[in-house]
Design a protein around this motif. Sequence first.
Motif, short mmCIF file in Angstrom:
data_model
loop_
_atom_site.label_atom_id
_atom_site.label_comp_id
_atom_site.label_asym_id
_atom_site.label_seq_id
_atom_site.Cartn_x
_atom_site.Cartn_y
_atom_site.Cartn_z
N TYR A 77 1.25 -0.77 0.04
CA TYR A 77 -0.01 0.26 0.23
C TYR A 77 0.53 1.14 0.08
O TYR A 77 0.07 2.59 0.12
N THR A 78 2.45 0.79 -0.33
CA THR A 78 2.90 2.75 -0.48
C THR A 78 2.75 2.87 -1.78
O THR A 78 3.49 2.29 -2.95
N ASN A 79 1.70 3.98 -1.55
CA ASN A 79 2.00 4.51 -3.60
C ASN A 79 3.31 5.68 -3.81
O ASN A 79 4.14 5.55 -3.23
N HIS A 80 2.63 5.63 -5.11
CA HIS A 80 3.53 6.37 -5.93
C HIS A 80 3.81 7.71 -5.17
O HIS A 80 2.48 8.84 -5.72
N SER A 81 4.93 8.58 -5.85
CA SER A 81 4.98 10.02 -5.52
C SER A 81 6.10 10.47 -6.70
O SER A 81 7.02 9.90 -6.53
N CYS A 82 5.74 11.67 -7.68
CA CYS A 82 6.70 11.83 -7.94
C CYS A 82 7.71 13.08 -7.15
O CYS A 82 8.95 13.37 -7.77
N ASP A 83 7.01 13.12 -6.15
CA ASP A 83 8.32 13.99 -4.85
C ASP A 83 7.89 12.57 -3.32
O ASP A 83 6.78 13.15 -2.43
N PRO A 84 8.72 11.96 -3.13
CA PRO A 84 8.87 10.39 -2.49
C PRO A 84 9.23 11.44 -1.37
O PRO A 84 10.36 11.65 -1.44
N ASN A 85 9.08 10.05 -0.47
CA ASN A 85 9.09 11.11 1.00
C ASN A 85 9.92 8.81 1.20
O ASN A 85 10.11 8.98 3.21
N VAL A 86 9.49 7.62 1.06
CA VAL A 86 10.48 6.33 0.97
C VAL A 86 10.99 6.14 -0.51
O VAL A 86 10.48 6.67 -1.25
N PHE A 125 -1.19 11.67 -11.24
CA PHE A 125 -1.82 13.06 -10.45
C PHE A 125 -1.21 13.11 -9.08
O PHE A 125 -2.47 13.89 -8.11
N CYS A 126 -0.31 13.35 -8.50
CA CYS A 126 0.47 13.61 -7.12
C CYS A 126 0.13 14.54 -7.02
O CYS A 126 -0.14 14.96 -5.73
N GLY A 127 0.30 15.41 -8.49
CA GLY A 127 -0.10 17.14 -8.20
C GLY A 127 1.29 17.75 -7.04
O GLY A 127 1.21 19.20 -7.55
N THR A 128 2.49 16.83 -7.53
CA THR A 128 3.67 17.50 -7.47
C THR A 128 4.01 18.36 -8.57
O THR A 128 4.06 18.81 -9.34
N HIS A 129 5.14 19.15 -7.94
CA HIS A 129 5.81 20.24 -9.07
C HIS A 129 6.40 20.08 -9.96
O HIS A 129 6.99 19.87 -10.79
N SER A 130 6.83 18.52 -9.35
CA SER A 130 8.00 17.11 -10.57
C SER A 130 7.12 16.43 -10.88
O SER A 130 8.06 15.43 -11.09
N CYS A 131 5.47 16.67 -10.99
CA CYS A 131 4.83 15.25 -11.48
C CYS A 131 5.11 14.86 -12.74
O CYS A 131 5.48 16.12 -14.00
N LEU A 132 5.33 14.04 -13.06
CA LEU A 132 5.64 13.41 -14.51
C LEU A 132 4.55 12.97 -15.25
O LEU A 132 4.77 12.79 -16.78
#
Length: 165
Positions: A77-86, A125-132
Amino acid sequence: MLRALTSAYKMHSRHGFADIMQNMNTGEKSLHANAFYDAGETITAFEAIKVFDKPKVITLQTSEAKHILLEPECLQYTNHSCDPNVFFDTTLMELIALKEIQPGDELMFFYPSTEWDMDQPFECFCGTHSCLHTIKGAAYLSAKHLARYKLTDYIIEKIQTPKKK
């Protein structure tokens, strides 16, 4: 960072280092820290409970034909982000905090950090400034994009291996 401290989330299950929460608006589940973690700190160790020769939606790639299913199972359940924290360190078999994490923060990793060519690409759709926006795996990203991320030893090896003509 997305915290599950709002009424939109419901506790699904507890797992020591983190909790699986369910978004009541979307039905989606996510993994959220239940403690503070400093950048560089190991959150939990993990192991491969099953190995596949082809990618699956919930596996991590560790070599050309090795895709592992993780234990503890809640890590799926660790989801994706273009600005990850793990980061999933598949050499040491540890989940590592990339930045300071507060209790309630969603644990998110950059899928191409472990996946060369994903089984099921998707629109981010992570919405981060670095979203790919389109996530298909490390094979589809430029060296410039990949340089921004911590990558597994396998992905680094793939990037450094000259392509066959």
